[in-house]
Design an enzyme around this catalytic site. Structure first.
Site, short mmCIF file in Angstrom:
data_model
loop_
_atom_site.label_atom_id
_atom_site.label_comp_id
_atom_site.label_asym_id
_atom_site.label_seq_id
_atom_site.Cartn_x
_atom_site.Cartn_y
_atom_site.Cartn_z
N ASP A 46 -65.41 -21.39 -70.98
CA ASP A 46 -64.36 -20.25 -71.04
C ASP A 46 -63.27 -20.59 -71.67
OD1 ASP A 46 -66.32 -19.22 -69.26
OD2 ASP A 46 -65.43 -19.90 -67.51
N LYS A 101 -72.47 -9.93 -67.27
CA LYS A 101 -72.51 -9.38 -65.81
C LYS A 101 -72.65 -7.68 -65.98
CE LYS A 101 -70.13 -13.02 -63.16
NZ LYS A 101 -69.84 -13.73 -64.12
N ASP A 104 -74.33 -1.43 -65.50
CA ASP A 104 -74.68 -0.08 -65.91
C ASP A 104 -75.91 0.53 -65.59
OD1 ASP A 104 -73.96 2.57 -66.61
OD2 ASP A 104 -72.01 2.07 -67.78
N GLY A 106 -79.66 1.45 -66.78
CA GLY A 106 -80.52 0.81 -67.85
C GLY A 106 -80.19 1.18 -69.17
O1 S5P Z 1 -69.96 -15.77 -58.49
C1 S5P Z 1 -69.75 -16.24 -59.57
C2 S5P Z 1 -70.61 -15.87 -60.80
C3 S5P Z 1 -70.37 -16.54 -61.96
S1 S5P Z 1 -71.48 -16.38 -63.08
N1 S5P Z 1 -68.58 -17.08 -59.78
C4 S5P Z 1 -68.45 -17.37 -61.17
O2 S5P Z 1 -67.45 -18.44 -61.06
N2 S5P Z 1 -69.08 -17.27 -62.43
C5 S5P Z 1 -68.83 -17.69 -63.73
O3 S5P Z 1 -68.95 -19.26 -63.43
C6 S5P Z 1 -67.48 -17.62 -64.01
O4 S5P Z 1 -67.50 -16.40 -64.72
C7 S5P Z 1 -66.94 -18.62 -65.00
O5 S5P Z 1 -67.29 -18.41 -66.24
C8 S5P Z 1 -67.81 -19.77 -64.27
C9 S5P Z 1 -66.99 -20.77 -63.47
O6 S5P Z 1 -65.86 -21.41 -63.86
P1 S5P Z 1 -65.18 -22.43 -63.17
O7 S5P Z 1 -64.09 -22.92 -64.07
O8 S5P Z 1 -64.59 -21.94 -61.95
O9 S5P Z 1 -66.00 -23.81 -62.84
#
Ligand code: S5P
Length: 279
Positions: A46, A101, A104, A106
């Protein structure tokens, strides 16, 4: 074709009934990579610039099993720069997982796989909510088919963020709708809560993979409602891949952190092997 290095442990031994049951070729590919690299870490990259992204992947590539992106987070995105990142991922034997994520209907999701970012052309995996119905999986798979590719969808069955609305009933419906769908690679589970995660694991029954965000070696709360659990506990509770973001990119020594998460994840996976039913 990449030369196949010898792995220390056969994927079928490490993954047991998941290896047998998860027929999705990308799931098999992931399981093989974990054995080659001895890591169950999916890097959540990120970061906001192309250079930072490429530097990070170059640094930690050998210790991670897949690369998760948020393409729309990048300030200086260009198609050429992104191609370079994709090549770097390929060199490091990493599947590309765009955490878009989608949510919408299909038809629109199929269209959103194209657009400026053309996700269908480089992502092997994407995330999707099933809130508008699981026809979204068909839409996303049609997006890949439009460019003669195949990919896999991770359906969000749980989330790590505080106050999310994914109830037990919702989770049950997601699992029921996705577990036999060939377009579904797996489910996103909540890595911050081993009890919740174990319930998801039982429901999925090894038929799909479960990847879990919300893990960090420094357990506690993250920013803006993010919750964290311990990576070992998540894997023992049924996670097949830990999604780690700030635990790696947010520390002074990302390479050292990636190595440590890889070590912890692999040790936990081998620990889980001791109980055959939890393979
Ligand atoms: O429930 C979720 C689903 C996802 S995909 N919670 C999340 O945090 N994520 C993703 O996982 C979020 O978009 C981010 O890219 C990553 C977590 O990052 P961290 O820095 O908190 O480890």
């Amino acid at each position: 074709m990449r030369a196949q290095p010898e792995w220390l442990m056969e994927p079928s031994d490490v993954w047991g009934h998941r290896w047998e049951r998860c027929e999705n070729p990308l799931a098999r590919r992931y399981m093989e990579v974990t054995c080659r690299k001895e890591s169950l870490v999916i890097l959540a990259a990120d970061l906001r610039t192309m250079d930072e992204l490429k530097d990070l992947v170059g640094l930690v590539g050998p210790h991670i099993a897949a690369l998760k992106t948020h393409v729309d987070l990048v300030d200086d995105w260009t198609a050429d720069g992104w191609n370079e990142l994709c090549e770097l991922a390929e060199e490091n034997d990493l599947m590309l997982f765009e955490d878009r994520k989608f949510a919408d209907i299909g038809k629109i999701s199929r269209g959103q796989m194209a657009g400026v970012y053309d996700i269908r052309s480089w992502a092997d995996l994407v995330t999707a909510h099933g809130i508008s119905g699981t026809d979204i999986v068909d839409g996303l798979c049609a997006g890949w088919a439009d460019v003669q590719r195949e990919g896999g969808v991770l359906l969000l069955a749980q989330m790590s963020s505080r106050g999310n609305l994914l109830s037990t009933k919702y989770r049950e419906k997601m699992v029921a709708a996705g577990v036999n769908n060939p377009g579904v690679f797996g489910f996103i589970g909540n890595g911050s809560d081993a009890t919740e995660l174990a319930e998801l694991g039982v429901a999925v029954g090894g038929r799909k993979l479960i990847w879990t965000p919300g893990v960090n070696l420094a357990v506690g709360d993250g920013e803006m409602g993010q919750r964290y659990g311990n990576p070992r506990e998540a894997i023992l509770a049924g996670s097949d891949g830990i999604i780690v973001g700030s635990g790696i990119h947010g520390v002074n020594n990302p390479r050292g952190a990636a190595e440590e998460y890889a070590r912890v994840s692999w040790a936990a996976k081998l620990e889980r092997l001791q109980d055959y039913n939890k393979l």
